[in-house]
Design a protein around this motif. Structure first.
Motif, PDB file in Angstrom:
ATOM      1  N   GLY A 108       0.852  -0.991  -0.071  1.00 39.41           N
ATOM      2  CA  GLY A 108       0.224  -0.017   0.091  1.00 39.41           C
ATOM      3  C   GLY A 108       0.792   1.185   0.128  1.00 39.41           C
ATOM      4  N   ASP A 109       1.884   1.221   0.943  1.00 37.41           N
ATOM      5  CA  ASP A 109       2.720   2.367   0.890  1.00 37.41           C
ATOM      6  C   ASP A 109       3.446   2.565  -0.551  1.00 37.41           C
ATOM      7  OD1 ASP A 109       2.213   2.933   3.374  1.00 37.41           O
ATOM      8  OD2 ASP A 109       3.773   1.614   4.056  1.00 37.41           O
ATOM      9  N   LEU A 110       3.959   1.461  -1.185  1.00 35.65           N
ATOM     10  CA  LEU A 110       4.437   1.532  -2.713  1.00 35.65           C
ATOM     11  C   LEU A 110       3.535   2.236  -3.612  1.00 35.65           C
ATOM     12  CD1 LEU A 110       5.930  -2.043  -3.002  1.00 35.65           C
ATOM     13  CD2 LEU A 110       7.261   0.312  -2.885  1.00 35.65           C
ATOM     14  N   LEU A 111       2.493   1.756  -3.526  1.00 38.35           N
ATOM     15  CA  LEU A 111       1.312   2.123  -4.406  1.00 38.35           C
ATOM     16  C   LEU A 111       1.096   3.965  -4.118  1.00 38.35           C
ATOM     17  CD1 LEU A 111      -1.109  -0.753  -5.110  1.00 38.35           C
ATOM     18  CD2 LEU A 111       0.280   0.604  -6.660  1.00 38.35           C
ATOM     19  N   ALA A 112       1.114   4.091  -2.996  1.00 38.04           N
ATOM     20  CA  ALA A 112       0.735   5.558  -2.559  1.00 38.04           C
ATOM     21  C   ALA A 112       1.862   6.360  -2.775  1.00 38.04           C
ATOM     22  CB  ALA A 112       0.381   5.821  -0.978  1.00 38.04           C
ATOM     23  N   ALA A 113       3.022   5.874  -2.672  1.00 40.03           N
ATOM     24  CA  ALA A 113       4.281   6.758  -3.259  1.00 40.03           C
ATOM     25  C   ALA A 113       4.336   6.725  -4.682  1.00 40.03           C
ATOM     26  CB  ALA A 113       5.493   5.836  -2.776  1.00 40.03           C
ATOM     27  N   TRP A 114       3.768   5.732  -5.518  1.00 36.55           N
ATOM     28  CA  TRP A 114       3.823   5.851  -6.953  1.00 36.55           C
ATOM     29  C   TRP A 114       2.719   6.751  -7.409  1.00 36.55           C
ATOM     30  CZ3 TRP A 114       5.647   5.203 -11.152  1.00 36.55           C
ATOM     31  CH2 TRP A 114       5.052   5.227 -12.469  1.00 36.55           C
ATOM     32  N   TYR A 115       1.382   6.861  -6.784  1.00 33.06           N
ATOM     33  CA  TYR A 115       0.513   7.721  -7.025  1.00 33.06           C
ATOM     34  C   TYR A 115       1.022   9.275  -6.593  1.00 33.06           C
ATOM     35  CZ  TYR A 115      -2.474   4.085  -8.379  1.00 33.06           C
ATOM     36  OH  TYR A 115      -3.040   3.011  -8.946  1.00 33.06           O
ATOM     37  N   CYS A 116       1.460   9.414  -5.593  1.00 34.90           N
ATOM     38  CA  CYS A 116       2.070  10.595  -5.165  1.00 34.90           C
ATOM     39  C   CYS A 116       3.251  11.100  -6.280  1.00 34.90           C
ATOM     40  CB  CYS A 116       2.658  10.668  -4.026  1.00 34.90           C
ATOM     41  SG  CYS A 116       3.443  12.326  -3.499  1.00 34.90           S
ATOM     42  N   ALA A 117       4.011  10.317  -6.672  1.00 28.74           N
ATOM     43  CA  ALA A 117       4.937  10.617  -7.755  1.00 28.74           C
ATOM     44  C   ALA A 117       4.737  10.895  -9.062  1.00 28.74           C
ATOM     45  CB  ALA A 117       6.073   9.440  -7.804  1.00 28.74           C
ATOM     46  N   ARG A 118       3.298  10.402  -9.491  1.00 30.09           N
ATOM     47  CA  ARG A 118       2.689  10.529 -10.637  1.00 30.09           C
ATOM     48  C   ARG A 118       1.961  12.100 -10.584  1.00 30.09           C
ATOM     49  NH1 ARG A 118       0.663   6.511 -13.969  1.00 30.09           N
ATOM     50  NH2 ARG A 118       1.044   8.186 -15.472  1.00 30.09           N
ATOM     51  N   ASP A 119       1.611  12.495  -9.363  1.00 33.63           N
ATOM     52  CA  ASP A 119       0.658  13.783  -9.155  1.00 33.63           C
ATOM     53  C   ASP A 119       1.151  14.997  -9.666  1.00 33.63           C
ATOM     54  OD1 ASP A 119      -0.904  15.628  -8.297  1.00 33.63           O
ATOM     55  OD2 ASP A 119      -1.160  14.813  -6.448  1.00 33.63           O
ATOM     56  N   PRO A 120       0.663  15.689 -10.675  1.00 28.99           N
ATOM     57  CA  PRO A 120       1.380  16.786 -11.134  1.00 28.99           C
ATOM     58  C   PRO A 120       1.653  17.723  -9.951  1.00 28.99           C
ATOM     59  CG  PRO A 120      -0.562  16.388 -12.291  1.00 28.99           C
ATOM     60  CD  PRO A 120      -0.498  15.368 -11.262  1.00 28.99           C
ATOM     61  N   ALA A 121       0.519  17.601  -9.017  1.00 30.40           N
ATOM     62  CA  ALA A 121       1.003  19.017  -7.834  1.00 30.40           C
ATOM     63  C   ALA A 121       2.125  18.307  -7.107  1.00 30.40           C
ATOM     64  CB  ALA A 121      -0.290  18.833  -6.856  1.00 30.40           C
ATOM     65  N   THR A 122       2.900  17.435  -7.167  1.00 29.74           N
ATOM     66  CA  THR A 122       3.799  16.957  -6.293  1.00 29.74           C
ATOM     67  C   THR A 122       5.339  17.705  -6.549  1.00 29.74           C
ATOM     68  OG1 THR A 122       2.804  14.813  -5.715  1.00 29.74           O
ATOM     69  CG2 THR A 122       5.294  14.924  -5.490  1.00 29.74           C
ATOM     70  N   PRO A 123       5.850  18.349  -5.720  1.00 24.45           N
ATOM     71  CA  PRO A 123       7.198  19.178  -6.074  1.00 24.45           C
ATOM     72  C   PRO A 123       8.131  17.763  -6.756  1.00 24.45           C
ATOM     73  CG  PRO A 123       6.528  19.721  -3.687  1.00 24.45           C
ATOM     74  CD  PRO A 123       5.716  18.345  -4.221  1.00 24.45           C
TER      75      PRO A 123
END
Length: 126
Positions: free
Chosen positions: A48-63
Protein backbone atom coordinates in the motif's frame (compact mmCIF):
# COMPACT_ATOMS: atom_id res chain seq x y z
CA UNK A 1 36.67 3.60 1.66
CA UNK A 2 33.80 6.00 2.25
CA UNK A 3 30.23 4.73 2.32
CA UNK A 4 29.30 6.73 -0.78
CA UNK A 5 32.28 5.37 -2.74
CA UNK A 6 31.39 1.87 -1.58
CA UNK A 7 27.77 2.38 -2.66
CA UNK A 8 28.79 3.71 -6.07
CA UNK A 9 30.90 0.65 -6.75
CA UNK A 10 28.01 -1.77 -6.27
CA UNK A 11 26.49 -0.98 -9.68
CA UNK A 12 28.11 -1.58 -13.03
CA UNK A 13 27.79 1.08 -15.72
CA UNK A 14 25.28 -1.17 -17.48
CA UNK A 15 23.17 -1.46 -14.32
CA UNK A 16 23.21 2.31 -13.79
CA UNK A 17 22.10 2.86 -17.38
CA UNK A 18 19.27 0.33 -16.91
CA UNK A 19 18.11 2.25 -13.82
CA UNK A 20 18.21 5.59 -15.65
CA UNK A 21 16.42 4.18 -18.71
CA UNK A 22 13.69 2.62 -16.59
CA UNK A 23 13.03 5.82 -14.66
CA UNK A 24 12.89 7.89 -17.87
CA UNK A 25 10.11 5.70 -19.28
CA UNK A 26 7.43 6.33 -16.66
CA UNK A 27 4.73 4.32 -18.45
CA UNK A 28 6.91 1.21 -18.68
CA UNK A 29 8.14 1.72 -15.13
CA UNK A 30 4.53 1.86 -13.88
CA UNK A 31 3.69 -1.32 -15.79
CA UNK A 32 6.71 -3.07 -14.24
CA UNK A 33 5.67 -1.90 -10.76
CA UNK A 34 2.11 -3.17 -11.22
CA UNK A 35 3.29 -6.50 -12.66
CA UNK A 36 5.62 -7.00 -9.71
CA UNK A 37 2.89 -6.11 -7.22
CA UNK A 38 0.53 -8.60 -8.88
CA UNK A 39 3.15 -11.31 -8.34
CA UNK A 40 4.27 -10.44 -4.80
CA UNK A 41 1.79 -7.83 -3.49
CA UNK A 42 0.06 -10.21 -1.09
CA UNK A 43 3.41 -11.12 0.51
CA UNK A 44 4.74 -7.56 0.74
CA UNK A 45 3.27 -5.81 3.78
CA UNK A 46 4.26 -2.38 2.46
CA UNK A 47 2.49 -2.75 -0.92
CA UNK A 48 0.00 0.00 0.00
CA UNK A 49 2.84 2.39 0.79
CA UNK A 50 4.50 1.53 -2.53
CA UNK A 51 1.37 2.36 -4.46
CA UNK A 52 0.69 5.54 -2.48
CA UNK A 53 4.26 6.61 -3.25
CA UNK A 54 3.68 5.84 -6.95
CA UNK A 55 0.48 7.87 -7.08
CA UNK A 56 2.18 10.75 -5.27
CA UNK A 57 5.11 10.64 -7.71
CA UNK A 58 2.67 10.78 -10.65
CA UNK A 59 0.65 13.65 -9.20
CA UNK A 60 1.41 16.88 -11.10
CA UNK A 61 1.03 18.84 -7.83
CA UNK A 62 3.92 16.93 -6.24
CA UNK A 63 7.17 18.94 -6.10
CA UNK A 64 9.97 17.65 -8.35
CA UNK A 65 12.33 16.82 -5.47
CA UNK A 66 9.63 14.68 -3.85
CA UNK A 67 8.91 12.94 -7.16
CA UNK A 68 12.59 12.12 -7.67
CA UNK A 69 12.94 10.80 -4.11
CA UNK A 70 9.94 8.52 -4.52
CA UNK A 71 10.87 7.34 -8.01
CA UNK A 72 14.38 6.45 -6.85
CA UNK A 73 12.98 4.38 -3.98
CA UNK A 74 10.40 2.73 -6.24
CA UNK A 75 13.14 2.05 -8.77
CA UNK A 76 15.10 0.20 -6.12
CA UNK A 77 12.06 -1.98 -5.47
CA UNK A 78 11.30 -2.70 -9.14
CA UNK A 79 14.75 -3.12 -10.64
CA UNK A 80 16.58 -6.42 -10.24
CA UNK A 81 19.68 -4.66 -8.88
CA UNK A 82 19.35 -5.28 -5.17
CA UNK A 83 21.48 -5.52 -2.03
CA UNK A 84 19.49 -8.56 -0.88
CA UNK A 85 17.88 -10.54 -3.71
CA UNK A 86 14.09 -10.56 -3.39
CA UNK A 87 14.02 -14.33 -3.82
CA UNK A 88 15.72 -14.89 -0.44
CA UNK A 89 12.94 -16.16 1.87
CA UNK A 90 11.96 -13.79 4.71
CA UNK A 91 14.78 -11.33 4.04
CA UNK A 92 14.46 -10.56 0.34
CA UNK A 93 12.26 -7.49 0.71
CA UNK A 94 13.75 -6.11 3.94
CA UNK A 95 16.17 -3.81 2.13
CA UNK A 96 13.38 -2.67 -0.20
CA UNK A 97 11.16 -1.94 2.81
CA UNK A 98 13.93 0.11 4.43
CA UNK A 99 14.48 2.19 1.29
CA UNK A 100 10.75 2.78 0.80
CA UNK A 101 10.27 3.66 4.48
CA UNK A 102 13.13 6.16 4.41
CA UNK A 103 11.83 7.82 1.25
CA UNK A 104 8.25 7.99 2.53
CA UNK A 105 9.40 9.39 5.87
CA UNK A 106 11.38 12.08 4.06
CA UNK A 107 8.37 13.19 1.99
CA UNK A 108 5.42 12.08 4.13
CA UNK A 109 3.69 15.45 4.04
CA UNK A 110 3.38 15.21 0.24
CA UNK A 111 1.58 11.85 0.24
CA UNK A 112 -2.08 12.76 0.56
CA UNK A 113 -5.09 10.76 1.75
CA UNK A 114 -6.16 10.65 -1.92
CA UNK A 115 -2.91 8.88 -2.84
CA UNK A 116 -3.53 6.33 -0.06
CA UNK A 117 -7.13 5.82 -1.17
CA UNK A 118 -6.09 5.15 -4.78
CA UNK A 119 -3.49 2.70 -3.49
CA UNK A 120 -6.13 0.82 -1.46
CA UNK A 121 -8.46 0.68 -4.47
CA UNK A 122 -5.67 -0.61 -6.71
CA UNK A 123 -4.62 -3.26 -4.19
CA UNK A 124 -8.21 -4.42 -3.90
CA UNK A 125 -8.23 -4.93 -7.66
CA UNK A 126 -5.03 -6.97 -7.80
Amino acid sequence: MSESAEFGQRFTPEEMEAIRRSLRDEKRFGAELMALLKRVGKRVPFAGDLLAAWYCARDPATPRAVRMTLLAALGYFVLPVDAIPDLVPLFGFTDDAAVIAAAITAVASSITPEHHERARETLDGL
